[in-house]
Write an enzyme that holds these catalytic residues in place. Structure first.
Site, PDB file in Angstrom:
ATOM      1  N   THR A 201       0.821  -1.210   0.000  1.00  0.00           N
ATOM      2  CA  THR A 201       0.000   0.000   0.000  1.00  0.00           C
ATOM      3  C   THR A 201       0.856   1.262   0.000  1.00  0.00           C
ATOM      4  O   THR A 201       1.849   1.327   0.733  1.00  0.00           O
ATOM      5  CB  THR A 201      -0.871   0.009   1.273  1.00  0.00           C
ATOM      6  OG1 THR A 201      -1.610  -1.203   1.308  1.00  0.00           O
ATOM      7  CG2 THR A 201      -1.807   1.207   1.308  1.00  0.00           C
ATOM      8  N   ARG A 229     -14.255  -7.541  -1.778  1.00  0.00           N
ATOM      9  CA  ARG A 229     -13.406  -7.377  -0.582  1.00  0.00           C
ATOM     10  C   ARG A 229     -12.947  -5.929  -0.434  1.00  0.00           C
ATOM     11  O   ARG A 229     -12.483  -5.297  -1.380  1.00  0.00           O
ATOM     12  CB  ARG A 229     -12.193  -8.297  -0.709  1.00  0.00           C
ATOM     13  CG  ARG A 229     -11.258  -8.327   0.514  1.00  0.00           C
ATOM     14  CD  ARG A 229     -10.055  -7.442   0.341  1.00  0.00           C
ATOM     15  NE  ARG A 229      -9.028  -7.684   1.366  1.00  0.00           N
ATOM     16  CZ  ARG A 229      -7.968  -6.909   1.548  1.00  0.00           C
ATOM     17  NH1 ARG A 229      -7.778  -5.861   0.773  1.00  0.00           N
ATOM     18  NH2 ARG A 229      -7.095  -7.199   2.477  1.00  0.00           N
ATOM     19  N   GLY A 231     -10.364  -3.764   2.147  1.00  0.00           N
ATOM     20  CA  GLY A 231      -9.336  -3.986   3.167  1.00  0.00           C
ATOM     21  C   GLY A 231      -9.276  -2.875   4.196  1.00  0.00           C
ATOM     22  O   GLY A 231     -10.253  -2.149   4.437  1.00  0.00           O
ATOM     23  N   ASN A 254      -1.016  -6.939   5.596  1.00  0.00           N
ATOM     24  CA  ASN A 254      -2.208  -7.775   5.562  1.00  0.00           C
ATOM     25  C   ASN A 254      -3.399  -7.085   6.230  1.00  0.00           C
ATOM     26  O   ASN A 254      -3.632  -7.210   7.429  1.00  0.00           O
ATOM     27  CB  ASN A 254      -1.900  -9.095   6.267  1.00  0.00           C
ATOM     28  CG  ASN A 254      -3.007 -10.097   6.069  1.00  0.00           C
ATOM     29  OD1 ASN A 254      -4.172  -9.732   5.905  1.00  0.00           O
ATOM     30  ND2 ASN A 254      -2.643 -11.361   6.060  1.00  0.00           N
TER      31      ASN A 254
HETATM   32  N1  GLY Z   1      -3.180  -3.155   3.268  1.00  0.00           N
HETATM   33  C1  GLY Z   1      -3.769  -3.421   2.036  1.00  0.00           C
HETATM   34  C2  GLY Z   1      -4.841  -4.395   2.102  1.00  0.00           C
HETATM   35  O1  GLY Z   1      -4.682  -5.444   2.679  1.00  0.00           O
HETATM   36  O2  GLY Z   1      -5.894  -4.138   1.572  1.00  0.00           O
END
Ligand code: GLY
Length: 337
Positions: A201, A229, A231, A254
């Protein structure tokens, strides 16, 4: 369109209100530039995660150097990364989801007003962080998602276009040839290292010459994620957070695990209580590992006084860096375990 904008009792929308609040704060400073203690700060300074950090800071720094707002520097720096065609984890050309579509999450937060704008699972729009800024400045909302976020972006004048390029298409085709479905269906490996799933990111934070703090982040999330999804990146306190009295923090890694702990909010609150950025990021990561998670992830924090620090979990030891640009020059700092 104008009738839909949030207006305050002064008749101003959020952008106009934020800029007026900043101007009022500036007007309160002594003319000789000797601000009261609470107005002391370490700006201008800009920090961006990862190996695209130095290039991103090179785009954001001139904005700060010429007296521009932190939020403008942050947006310019992140746009630079979002438009890099060979960057796999942010913006255009990013790794697709399980069905071959690249979708984006992004957020912006503005310290002087504590205002937030974000988009989740944004489709077919290249500059996700700029759409997030429009959510922040043109509406009363904080987060828009999916096709409706795309429709909002188009309404704001953004071009609708494919986020796939040849490289991301081939990467997905090679993955589909070997895999039936996303690894997100696998049982959660608590206590074991997750396989590397992307998550680079871009997170940028800045203190401007007036002491305003801005932060933003943008990502296409996890490789071959399930459609729909969202995040950690568009969640305030998870992907990024700031408070004008304390500083800013960004997260990478993550998101499916990290968003359970609001680690950037945690980092800022620890700094408010007196921790250094390095101590605060370390303690926020420890909160997650103490629950048994062995994830890949990192946190970077910038204090209002310009001090910065970072911590990481997982990833090989020469992988995670962040870049700093301030009046003393540029640095690209390896985050050690
Ligand atoms: N940190 C990016 C994601 O897992 O969406």
């Amino acid at each position: 369109m104008k009738a839909l904008k949030q207006t305050s009792s002064t008749g101003m929308n959020r952008r106009e209100f934020a800029l007026a609040a900043t101007a009022t704060a500036l007007a309160a400073l002594p003319l000789n530039g000797l601000a009261a203690t609470k107005d002391e700060h370490g700006g201008p300074v800009i920090i961006t995660t990862w190996d695209f950090g130095p290039g991103a800071n090179d785009v954001g720094w001139p904005v700060l150097q010429s007296g521009g707002l932190a939020i403008d520097a942050v947006e310019a720096a992140i746009n630079h990364v979002e438009l890099l065609p060979d960057e796999f984890y942010v913006g255009f050309g990013g790794v697709p989801n399980e069905i071959g579509e690249t979708t984006l999450d992004a957020m912006m937060m503005w310290g002087p007003t504590h205002d937030v704008g974000a988009v989740g699972c944004l489709k077919r729009i290249k500059r996700a962080v700029s759409v997030a800024r429009k959510v922040m400045e043109e509406t009363q909302h904080s987060l828009l998602v999916g096709d409706d976020a795309t429709r909002f972006a188009v309404r704001m004048g953004f071009e609708e276009t494919s986020l796939t390029n040849l490289r991301s298409q081939k990467f997905w085709e090679a993955w589909v040839a070997k895999n039936k479905e996303s690894s997100a269906w696998d049982p959660e490996p608590i206590g074991e290292q997750r396989p590397l799933e992307g998550h680079d990111t871009v997170g940028t934070m800045a203190v401007d010459a007036q002491g305003n703090i801005g932060v933003g982040c943008s990502t296409n999330g996890r490789n071959f994620k399930l459609p729909g999804r969202v995040g950690d990146s568009p969640i305030a306190g998870a992907g990024a957070y700031c408070d004008n009295e304390v500083g800013a923090a960004v997260a990478t890694g993550n998101g499916d695990v990290m968003m359970r702990f609001l680690p950037t909010y945690h980092t800022i609150e620890l700094m408010r209580a007196g921790a250094t950025p390095a101590e605060a990021t370390q303690a926020a990561i420890k909160r997650i590992t103490d629950k048994g998670y062995s994830f890949d992830g990192g946190l970077v924090a910038l204090a209002r006084n310009g001090e910065h620090g970072a911590s990481k979990q997982g990833w090989e030891n020469n992988k995670f860096r962040y870049a700093v640009r301030n009046g003393s020059g540029s640095q690209h700092i390896l985050v050690k375990p």
